[in-house]
Design an enzyme around this catalytic site. Structure first.
Site, PDB file in Angstrom:
ATOM      1  N   LYS A 182      -1.146  37.870  -6.304  1.00 20.07           N
ATOM      2  CA  LYS A 182      -0.151  36.796  -6.419  1.00 20.07           C
ATOM      3  C   LYS A 182       0.791  37.158  -7.554  1.00 20.07           C
ATOM      4  O   LYS A 182       0.460  37.030  -8.719  1.00 20.07           O
ATOM      5  CB  LYS A 182      -0.846  35.454  -6.702  1.00 20.07           C
ATOM      6  CG  LYS A 182      -0.058  34.223  -6.184  1.00 20.07           C
ATOM      7  CD  LYS A 182       1.252  33.957  -6.891  1.00 20.07           C
ATOM      8  CE  LYS A 182       1.060  33.323  -8.261  1.00 20.07           C
ATOM      9  NZ  LYS A 182       2.410  32.971  -8.886  1.00 20.07           N
ATOM     10  N   GLU A 257      -5.991  39.143 -19.798  1.00 19.72           N
ATOM     11  CA  GLU A 257      -5.148  39.785 -20.808  1.00 19.72           C
ATOM     12  C   GLU A 257      -4.083  38.767 -21.164  1.00 19.72           C
ATOM     13  O   GLU A 257      -3.198  38.471 -20.364  1.00 19.72           O
ATOM     14  CB  GLU A 257      -4.540  41.072 -20.255  1.00 19.72           C
ATOM     15  CG  GLU A 257      -4.121  42.038 -21.350  1.00 19.72           C
ATOM     16  CD  GLU A 257      -2.676  41.865 -21.758  1.00 19.72           C
ATOM     17  OE1 GLU A 257      -2.435  41.067 -22.689  1.00 19.72           O
ATOM     18  OE2 GLU A 257      -1.806  42.528 -21.188  1.00 19.72           O
ATOM     19  N   CYS A 291       3.551  41.228 -24.468  1.00 15.90           N
ATOM     20  CA  CYS A 291       2.391  40.532 -25.031  1.00 15.90           C
ATOM     21  C   CYS A 291       1.916  41.171 -26.325  1.00 15.90           C
ATOM     22  O   CYS A 291       1.411  40.490 -27.220  1.00 15.90           O
ATOM     23  CB  CYS A 291       1.255  40.474 -24.010  1.00 15.90           C
ATOM     24  SG  CYS A 291       0.770  42.088 -23.363  1.00 15.90           S
ATOM     25  N   GLU A 390       3.170  32.829 -30.583  1.00 15.70           N
ATOM     26  CA  GLU A 390       3.911  33.810 -29.797  1.00 15.70           C
ATOM     27  C   GLU A 390       5.231  33.214 -29.309  1.00 15.70           C
ATOM     28  O   GLU A 390       5.250  32.142 -28.718  1.00 15.70           O
ATOM     29  CB  GLU A 390       3.061  34.262 -28.607  1.00 15.70           C
ATOM     30  CG  GLU A 390       3.681  35.358 -27.770  1.00 15.70           C
ATOM     31  CD  GLU A 390       2.747  35.826 -26.667  1.00 15.70           C
ATOM     32  OE1 GLU A 390       2.636  37.043 -26.466  1.00 15.70           O
ATOM     33  OE2 GLU A 390       2.142  34.966 -25.996  1.00 15.70           O
TER      34      GLU A 390
END
Length: 496
Positions: A182, A257, A291, A390
């Protein structure tokens, strides 16, 4: 691009509904294509195809070398379509063409690497990765074998669309698993192209299935499906937490992750030009939508003023524009929502006391598209939101430190632990600091280089498990013990 539906059971299948979503060119804000929006019914069809291919098809029973030939063919096709796929990634994601080309080359390299690693599965005793176990008890023999885990569901992000697909598809298929993929609804186009590549490579039906759709519909249905044995997700911490909770109901094998707020520690003996280059690559590459981006820069106090001024000068020289334009190094952010999110984060940081040292606004001459200047923030508190959370954009936070011990403490003072970096001419100090970091990936005198051969993953809130290398393959393998009693003599527990 001709979007034909969903790639299920080796062919393009029509969606179960007429619902669609738009994928947008972030440089122009124009609709590229309306994409079919899959739902639970479409996911069910894809999982059923993957389940049948695993339970009854030839794929998991093939040798690793046989599977590797298909993966190599997919790598070859990707390389043959390198320019086309790179331009498609620029169109959908916004990143500069050289970066997109690099990503597609790495995508082909990932399939090629796991084609080779698949062959390694045949090198155990009598094949099938058998390992003989020495037992202390006479009359018994034992071996451990590795087997494909089953049907894997993969949900990938929008920042490296085709490469992140490869990081999951290639090792899963190499191991003998089947998969339902997906892709992100923000950047689905190269995932759709992966279906075309699978057809051209004659991949057996049901081995790989691709359903586009929204997270709350297609994504959730995939996570909750009882016939999925393994879930692999790359994305945000909140979504990863929800997936982990949902997977717990069926005790699914998961790998996550997730996010990061990675530190880059720079000592005073570092060459200032090299430091500035790696700072910029660590945060402005891919518009900071990485990331592992080293978005917290810690500079030794004596070097801090000079480095900060040099960084500002170079950041303001970065060429901003549409990704296919020659010389562009910074493209638009991926969509309107991300653009607004990053601008809001900058405002919040300033309101909390940070100093806007450079950037922070839409660049001149770019009234259309989701563009943002490279941004440098300073003087924030160590416990401030902007230092701790973040941002996922071209925004770097810079602070000074006095001692090595203070730098390590500041670097580790985070709920994240994906990556970290250290720069110094003293390699013994670099090694000492690298070992002290609480992070899964550490760079010395550089930031962000990534190799398919090496493990990738983080500590703490940055995730569970490792991708890439042999570690990525092991994500999709189960270990089975087989123990045999092969003596003619009775064992002796019960003798009538």
């Amino acid at each position: 691009m001709n979007v034909q539906g969903f790639y299920i059971d080796g062919q393009w299948q029509q969606p179960s509904s007429t619902n669609t979503f738009a994928t947008i060119n972030p440089a122009t804000e124009e609709v590229i294509e309306n994409i079919p929006a899959g739902n639970a019914k479409d996911i069910d069809s894809a999982v059923a195809a993957a389940r049948a291919a695993f339970d009854h098809g030839p794929w998991p029973k093939m040798t690793g070398a046989e599977r590797g030939k298909y993966l190599q063919k997919m790598a070859d096709i990707i390389n043959s379509r390198l320019d086309e796929l790179s331009k498609l990634e620029v169109l959908d994601n916004g990143k500069p063409y050289p970066e997109a080309k690099w990503d597609i080359e790495d995508t082909a390299g990932t399939f090629e690497f796991y084609a080779g690693l698949a062959k390694e599965l045949d090198k155990g005793v009598n094949g099938n990765s058998e390992e003989i176990i020495t037992l202390p008890e006479p009359g018994f023999s034992s071996k451990a074998i590795k087997e494909p885990l089953g049907v894997a569901g993969a949900i990938i992000p929008w920042n490296f669309p085709m490469l992140m697909a490869a990081w999951k598809v290639a090792p899963a298929l190499a191991a003998g698993c089947t998969m339902v993929l997906k892709p992100s609804e923000v950047t689905p186009l190269t995932a759709i192209a992966l279906g075309e590549i699978a057809i051209e490579a004659d991949l057996p039906a049901g081995v790989l299935n691709i359903v586009t759709g929204l997270g709350q519909d297609a994504g959730q249905a995939l996570v909750e499906h009882k016939d999925v044995d393994k879930l692999a997700f790359t994305g945000s911490v909140p979504t990863g937490s929800k997936i982990m909770a949902m997977a717990a109901h069926d005790i699914k094998n998961i790998s996550l992750e997730l996010g990061g707020k990675s530190p880059l520690v720079i000592f005073e003996d570092t060459d200032i030009e090299k430091a500035v280059e790696w700072i910029m690559f660590g945060i402005f590459w891919n518009q900071g939508q990485v990331c592992s981006a080293t978005s917290r820069v810690l500079v030794e106090e004596s070097l801090y003023p000079a480095l900060l001024e040099r960084l500002k000068t170079e950041a303001q020289r970065i060429t901003i524009g549409e990704g296919n334009e020659e010389g562009v190094l910074l493209g638009p952010l991926v969509n309107k929502a991300q653009h607004e999110k990053v601008l809001t984060a900058i405002s919040r940081g300033i309101d909390d006391g940070a100093t806007l040292f450079s950037g922070g606004k839409r660049p001149q001459g770019h009234k259309q598209g989701y563009y943002l200047e490279p941004t440098i923030l300073t003087d924030m508190d160590e416990d401030s939101w902007i230092w701790q959370e973040e941002i996922f954009g071209p925004v770097v936070c810079v602070k000074s430190f006095k001692t090595e011990q203070q730098a390590i403490a500041m670097a580790n003072n985070s709920r994240f632990g994906l990556a970290a970096a250290v720069m110094s001419k003293d390699l013994e100090r670099c090694d000492r600091v690298a070992k002290a970091f609480r992070a899964g990936i550490v760079w010395v005198n550089c930031s962000q280089p990534t190799f398919v051969e090496a493990p990738w993953g983080g500590y703490k809130h940055s995730g569970i498990g490792r991708e890439l290398g042999k570690w990525g393959l092991n994500n999709y393998l189960e270990t089975k013990q087989i123990t045999c009693f092969d003596s003619d003599e009775p064992w002796g527990w019960y003798i009538k």
